[in-house]
Design a protein around this motif. Structure first.
Motif: not given
Length: 293
Positions: A58-70
């Protein structure tokens, strides 16, 4: 609390992403496998799993993570048939991370791994996790909920000479403690050890392994010999890295071969007995081929 944490994490991500016009484009990665497994006195299973991960700065200090599993059971008819207690398809990871001076905070649905995996090696626990480093040590703290159960955990890791040492704590219904260590005993050989105890059930156990080689790039090969002995109740059967270890004792022989730089063939054989009853066999044969993309 679990839903509130997830809602807060997603809301924060959406708010931040709209304000950060120059945020980097998300990156995608994943893996897929096909696995054959056969336990003593049980029908064999043929399953496969596909996971897709997304990461965005998102910027230098903020991030987003997601993981989908089937998960699919290939012995059954239909698509996305659940394997065991797993849902056919689910978002097993979804969290917002905040990088601070010498610390990293994650809020949302995330993995919880402790030690070498005897106390915890699970995904999808809603909560808050913070990690930090100081001098020659790493410290982690976690609090959240797994369905209707409060979960708290902490871990301290450090190195002394050639040894990597750690201490773990898990509170989930019962209170668990663990210590672990690893070191090189030869240029291409590693010794791993872990001891755990359920303080409420007064049950304990340990695991030790010698591993030779490292299957990293195409053509690489490694193999290991391990011994496990866990009293009934020494670990949480849903959290331990491999459920066949819980309440059992015996040897595990394992080998990994890097078929390519991005795929690995893994084979292992458990030669186990039930810890409380030496007449009950708990062997398992497992063959898995995994590709990463």
């Amino acid at each position: 609390m679990k839903k509130q944490l997830l809602a807060a994490a997603v809301l924060a991500a959406l708010t931040i992403s709209t304000a950060s016009v120059f945020a980097a484009a998300p990156t995608f990665s994943g893996d897929a496998n096909i696995e054959y497994s056969k336990k003593s006195d049980e029908k064999s299973e043929l399953t496969n799993r596909i996971r897709l991960a997304m990461d965005s700065e998102i910027d230098n200090n903020i991030y987003l993570h997601g993981r989908l599993v089937m998960n699919n059971d290939l012995d059954r008819q239909g698509t996305a048939t659940p394997v065991g207690n797993d849902k056919g398809a689910q978002m097993e990871q979804l969290y917002v991370g905040f990088k601070m001076d010498n610390a990293d905070l994650k809020l949302g649905r995330q993995p919880l791994f402790l030690g070498h995996g005897l106390l915890s090696d699970v995904n999808g626990i809603g909560g808050a996790q913070i990690t930090t480093t100081f001098d020659n040590a790493n410290l982690m703290g976690f609090y959240g909920r797994d369905n209707d159960v409060d979960v708290a955990a902490a871990e301290l890791g450090t190195s002394i000479g050639d040894w990597n040492l750690g201490a773990s704590y898990l509170d989930k219904d019962d209170t668990y403690y663990g210590v672990n260590a690893s070191t090189k005993v030869a240029p291409n050989t590693v010794l791993n050890m872990e001891y755990v105890k359920n303080n409420d059930a007064k049950a304990s156990g340990y695991w030790a392994e010698v591993k030779v080689g490292d299957a990293v790039k195409k053509g690489d090969f490694d193999y290991s010999l391990g011994y496990v002995k866990l009293d009934e109740g020494a670990v949480d059967g849903n959290y331990v890295t491999e459920g066949n270890m819980a309440g059992n004792k015996g040897f595990r022989v394992k080998a990994n071969y890097a078929v390519s730089d991005n795929s690995t063939l893994t084979v292992y054989q458990d030669l186990f007995k039930q810890t409380s009853n030496n007449d009950i066999t708990k062997n398992r044969t497992d063959v898995e081929y995994e590709v990463r993309f």
